[in-house]
Design a protein around this motif. Structure first.
Motif, PDB file in Angstrom:
ATOM      1  N   ASP A 455    -113.116 -18.928  31.972  1.00 33.94           N
ATOM      2  CA  ASP A 455    -114.441 -18.356  31.747  1.00 33.94           C
ATOM      3  C   ASP A 455    -114.983 -17.813  33.059  1.00 33.94           C
ATOM      4  N   SER A 534    -121.811 -23.131  24.079  1.00 33.50           N
ATOM      5  CA  SER A 534    -120.896 -22.031  23.769  1.00 33.50           C
ATOM      6  C   SER A 534    -120.657 -21.936  22.282  1.00 33.50           C
ATOM      7  N   SER A 536    -117.717 -20.062  19.756  1.00 33.79           N
ATOM      8  CA  SER A 536    -116.430 -19.366  19.800  1.00 33.79           C
ATOM      9  C   SER A 536    -115.895 -19.154  18.401  1.00 33.79           C
ATOM     10  N   ALA A 549    -112.250 -17.229  21.362  1.00 29.93           N
ATOM     11  CA  ALA A 549    -113.059 -16.533  22.374  1.00 29.93           C
ATOM     12  C   ALA A 549    -114.498 -16.517  21.891  1.00 29.93           C
ATOM     13  N   GLY A 550    -115.442 -16.407  22.852  1.00 25.35           N
ATOM     14  CA  GLY A 550    -116.845 -16.349  22.464  1.00 25.35           C
ATOM     15  C   GLY A 550    -117.786 -16.419  23.656  1.00 25.35           C
ATOM     16  N   PRO A 551    -119.071 -16.206  23.407  1.00 26.42           N
ATOM     17  CA  PRO A 551    -120.070 -16.225  24.477  1.00 26.42           C
ATOM     18  C   PRO A 551    -120.536 -17.643  24.792  1.00 26.42           C
ATOM     19  N   VAL A 593    -118.691 -15.619  29.139  1.00 22.31           N
ATOM     20  CA  VAL A 593    -117.725 -15.607  28.040  1.00 22.31           C
ATOM     21  C   VAL A 593    -116.614 -16.579  28.361  1.00 22.31           C
ATOM     22  N   GLN A 594    -115.909 -16.982  27.327  1.00 18.99           N
ATOM     23  CA  GLN A 594    -114.746 -17.855  27.484  1.00 18.99           C
ATOM     24  C   GLN A 594    -113.680 -17.406  26.507  1.00 18.99           C
TER      25      GLN A 594
END
Length: 602
Positions: A455, A534, A536, A549-551, A593-594
């Motif tokens: 991230d 988070s 995802s 993945a996601g913010p 993001v990650q």
């Protein structure tokens, strides 16, 4: 050889000789002889009996009529039996060293009714004629009881004023017998028992049948006696090894069987232990008061009696409790408990509890439990549990949990069907409900993810998630190498939830908190933490692998200012929220993001 050694040898030899002499003398009445006399004087007959048995008679000549002529035909019979036939309850006899002492039996006054009378005789195997040692003989109304000795001989004193007396005779592997006693006077009574020839139940059948109330005892069976009787259905309980842990549970039960056996043995005489083993009937009493097991109002039969109320000064032992049991130290119940059970140290129950149970240290119930079970240390239920379990250290339910487990330590349940586990550590083989704790593990249908990601704040994250999909625990460890603009490492913990979207898609929402370790900083100097929320999206690529993945939103708080080098950051850069951070700032907000991959359990 020294004088001291010689003295010790002489002492040991003397002790051995005295003991051997006492041992040989104590069996005079049980010596078997063959005697045939016809119309012979009594004194000559006694002399002949003494010569054959290797002893002498001692008596006052005034009590015997030596002119009396007697006839006896006895083959391999005990001296006791021959004297009983000879004197027909008019003379008593007892052993003393190498003598048998004869005394005239005292007869009560004509107008005086005796308070008690004695029954004596032998317990005999009806098929072989063998005399049976360790048989239990008791009267259920007065709780008078005895055990046949090594020669099968018994003697029991019974109340003469009782309106109805039924003598009960029980012996392992023999069919029990009930005998009505009349008239109420001293009587020589031989009792014959038939071997129990019923085929034993196979282990496979036992797995499907109820096991019996005495789960703490090695033999469990419904009593079979020679009179009509209805077995008490409350003394039977199903043992489903598929729900109660199979072989592991069986080993645990055997362990507690040994604990209970040692506990009872510490207080029980050999006679009391024999009663517990032989008697499978259920006796009832409204009240028991005891100091120790077998030292109370139920005497030697306490392990075979169900009480409404039981008050135990130190420790108590019974077959069951219907309303209330209180013990300052330990309560041990072989069967079921209904109502309230309170102990200063421990409650141990061999079958089911329906009600309220509390002990300061340990509650151990091997059957099902319905109600409240509370302890400062540990609660254990070997069957199913319905209600509320509260403990300071641990709760264990080997079967199905329909209720709540609350502990400052750990909770264990084989299957959670309703309610919740709430504790520091929760374990369930399978669960239909959400466990709440710092660490929860559901083996079969739980939620577990091993994930690796990157991230905007950490180059490398290793994360483990465990629990159920609706609520899981998160453990995370992050590294940045020796990058000057980032922390050296971080360690975090949090909670999350997951929702399946169908067709291999899912969404996660996680909240974690981590402590940060910077280059050159000692662990005890850590003063910076970051909180991260988070969301995802997960896409499964097969059953065991997924990408996500996601913010994320982050908040960093530190006791120092300027801990982040915001202008020299490399790689993914955060989107700062609010004013751009400055060198005097110790609180930072940003969005990032990650992305990464996961190994999935389900």
């Amino acid at each position: 050889m020294g004088i001291k050694t010689l003295r010790n040898l002489i002492f040991l030899f003397t002790i051995h000789a005295v003991y051997a002499n006492a041992l040989s003398a104590q069996d005079l009445l049980e010596r078997r002889i063959t005697l045939r006399v016809n119309n012979q004087p009594l004194d000559q007959t006694l002399q002949q009996i003494g010569n054959l048995g290797g002893f002498s008679f001692s008596y006052n000549p005034d009590i015997l009529d030596f002119k009396l002529k007697v006839s006896i035909n006895a083959t391999n019979q005990s001296v006791r039996e021959i004297l009983t036939l000879l004197f027909r309850n008019k003379i008593t006899f007892k052993e003393r060293r190498k003598y048998i002492i004869l005394q005239k039996k005292e007869e009560p006054e004509k107008d005086e009714e005796p308070e008690n009378f004695d029954l004596n005789g032998y317990i005999i195997d009806n098929s072989t004629g063998r005399r049976l040692a360790n048989a239990s003989i008791y009267e259920s109304a007065t709780l008078a009881s005895t055990v046949s000795n090594q020669y099968g001989y018994y003697k029991i004193r019974l109340p003469a004023r009782a309106s109805l007396i039924h003598l009960e005779v029980r012996k392992e592997d023999y069919v029990g017998k009930t005998i009505s006693i009349s008239p109420k006077q001293d009587t020589y009574l031989q009792i014959k028992l038939n071997p129990d020839t019923l085929r034993p139940i196979s282990p496979k059948t036992l797995a499907r049948l109820k096991s019996g109330s005495d789960s703490l005892h090695h033999k469990i069976a419904v009593p079979r006696a020679q009179y009509p009787a209805q077995p008490d259905s409350s003394l039977l309980a199903f043992t489903d090894t598929s729900q109660t842990g199979g072989k592991d549970y069986e080993r645990l039960v055997k362990t507690y069987q040994k604990v209970q056996s040692e506990f009872v043995s510490a207080f029980a005489s050999a006679r009391q232990a024999i009663h517990t083993r032989n008697i499978e009937d259920t006796l009832y009493r409204p009240f028991q008061a005891s100091v120790l097991p077998f030292m109370g109002t139920n005497h030697a039969l306490s392990g075979n009696i169900v009480n409404d109320f039981s008050i135990n000064l130190i420790a108590g032992y019974s077959l069951g409790v219907n309303k209330l049991e209180v013990g300052s130290l330990i309560n041990v119940v072989r069967g079921n408990v209904k109502g309230f059970q309170l102990a200063g140290v421990s409650n141990i129950v061999g079958n089911d509890v329906n009600g309220f149970q509390y002990a300061n240290f340990l509650n151990l119930t091997l059957g099902d439990f319905y109600g409240f079970q509370g302890s400062n240390l540990i609660n254990f239920t070997g069957g199913n549990f319905s209600g509320f379990q509260l403990s300071g250290v641990g709760n264990v339910v080997v079967g199905v949990l329909d209720g709540y487990q609350l502990s400052l330590g750990y909770n264990f349940a084989n299957t959670v069907r309703s309610g919740h586990q709430i504790g520091t550590i929760n374990y369930a083989n399978s669960s239909a409900k959400v466990p709440f704790g710092l660490f929860s593990w559901v083996r079969k249908n739980g939620y577990r993810r091993y994930e690796f990601s990157t991230d905007e704040f950490n180059y490398f994250n290793a994360t483990f998630k465990t629990g159920v999909s609706r609520f899981y625990n998160i453990f995370t460890l992050s590294f940045n190498g020796l990058e000057p603009d980032k922390p050296l490492a971080s360690l975090g913990y949090g909670f999350g939830t997951a929702q399946r979207l169908g067709k291999g898609w899912a969404v996660n929402a996680d909240l974690t908190g981590s402590v940060l370790l910077f280059k050159g900083q000692e662990p005890e100097e850590i003063d910076t933490g970051v909180f991260r929320f988070s969301v995802s999206i997960e896409k499964n690529l097969g059953k065991k692998f997924a990408l996500f993945a996601g913010p994320a939103l982050s908040l960093l708080v530190s006791d120092q200012t300027g801990v982040l080098q915001t202008k020299e950051q490399k790689g993914l850069r955060p989107a700062w929220i609010g004013p751009a951070p400055g060198p005097q700032q110790n609180i930072y907000h940003w969005a990032g993001v990650q992305a990464g991959f996961r190994f999935c359990h389900n």
